[in-house]
Design a protein around this motif. Sequence first.
Motif, PDB file in Angstrom:
ATOM      1  N   MET A 171       8.214  -5.153  -5.653  1.00  0.00           N
ATOM      2  CA  MET A 171       8.987  -4.083  -5.045  1.00  0.00           C
ATOM      3  C   MET A 171       8.414  -2.735  -5.459  1.00  0.00           C
ATOM      4  N   SER A 172       8.634  -1.693  -4.662  1.00  0.00           N
ATOM      5  CA  SER A 172       8.046  -0.389  -4.927  1.00  0.00           C
ATOM      6  C   SER A 172       8.699   0.269  -6.128  1.00  0.00           C
ATOM      7  N   ASP A 173       7.988   1.259  -6.696  1.00  0.00           N
ATOM      8  CA  ASP A 173       8.548   1.990  -7.834  1.00  0.00           C
ATOM      9  C   ASP A 173       9.908   2.582  -7.489  1.00  0.00           C
ATOM     10  N   ASP A 198       4.322 -16.212 -11.572  1.00  0.00           N
ATOM     11  CA  ASP A 198       5.615 -15.763 -11.068  1.00  0.00           C
ATOM     12  C   ASP A 198       5.881 -14.281 -11.313  1.00  0.00           C
ATOM     13  N   THR A 199       4.859 -13.528 -11.716  1.00  0.00           N
ATOM     14  CA  THR A 199       5.077 -12.146 -12.152  1.00  0.00           C
ATOM     15  C   THR A 199       4.178 -11.180 -11.390  1.00  0.00           C
ATOM     16  N   VAL A 200       4.773 -10.056 -10.961  1.00  0.00           N
ATOM     17  CA  VAL A 200       4.044  -9.005 -10.253  1.00  0.00           C
ATOM     18  C   VAL A 200       4.280  -7.675 -10.970  1.00  0.00           C
ATOM     19  N   PRO A 201       3.245  -7.031 -11.508  1.00  0.00           N
ATOM     20  CA  PRO A 201       3.436  -5.701 -12.098  1.00  0.00           C
ATOM     21  C   PRO A 201       3.607  -4.661 -11.006  1.00  0.00           C
ATOM     22  N   PHE A 202       4.443  -3.659 -11.266  1.00  0.00           N
ATOM     23  CA  PHE A 202       4.588  -2.585 -10.288  1.00  0.00           C
ATOM     24  C   PHE A 202       4.219  -1.229 -10.847  1.00  0.00           C
ATOM     25  N   THR A 203       4.198  -1.067 -12.173  1.00  0.00           N
ATOM     26  CA  THR A 203       3.783   0.205 -12.763  1.00  0.00           C
ATOM     27  C   THR A 203       3.167  -0.036 -14.138  1.00  0.00           C
TER      28      THR A 203
END
Length: 268
Positions: A1-3, A172-177
């Motif tokens: 998801m976006s910041d 299962d993990t997505v970094p966003f910042t």
Amino acid sequence: MSDEAKASGPSTVEGGDDPADGWFPESVATGYDGPGGANAPEVVTPAVDVLADLADGGPVLEFAVGTGRIAAPLAARGVAVSGIELSRAMAARIASKPGGDAIDITIGDMTTTRVAGQFSLVYLVFNTISNVTTQDGQVDVFRNAAAHLRPGGLFLIEVGLPDLRRLPPGQDTVPFTVAPGRDGGGYVGFDQYDVVTQEFTSNHVTVTPEGKGRFFRIPFRYAWPAEMDLMARIAGMKLKYRWADWDRSELTAQSTKQVSVWEKSPSA
């Protein structure tokens, strides 16, 4: 998801925080209105423009009104705004904002709390539908919105789309910042998904220049646009508009969020 879609809250209750305020107690509310980000005029103004247009004279009701980030400037334009908010710490900050003293606030849960009157528009922004972490609970949000709408009234949701396309196989993990601080320290944010239950957690790690770390984790549940359309149908509403952002641009496979509007049957 976006910041922009991120919200944070304490994983444990800290001293001075009221557990009744849930994920948004005083320790979170005190910094919620910081400059920039979701509070920047270039973010707030387009949202208020669209809501004022859809309000059709009002009155309107905001679910999870928070500190009045959107409701106060909308009320300042002369729209009659009411709000439901679970956190007293967040709601306490509304009246001090321009337009905020005109907002009628009810403390309660947006899945069940009712306020008097019928509204031309009910809206729920900034990812907050995902704070309701069960499908049944999210359906209850739609039903409660429909119960507040006059015939032909509109229900709007702004919510991020899950970043599942960015998941590497087997992870299962997505970094966003990942952001360094100006004076040292820094911030790391990542989402962890369960694609079976559609539950995920938004995780926030902050390190001060002195090396002191803090970790927040808040639970969410994602729902695809088609699932929300079915929730709306269960509540007696149908899709009227769907956009990729407040500029009313077209939703595509590359979009990171949706702004969707459902209409209650004019004959309801």
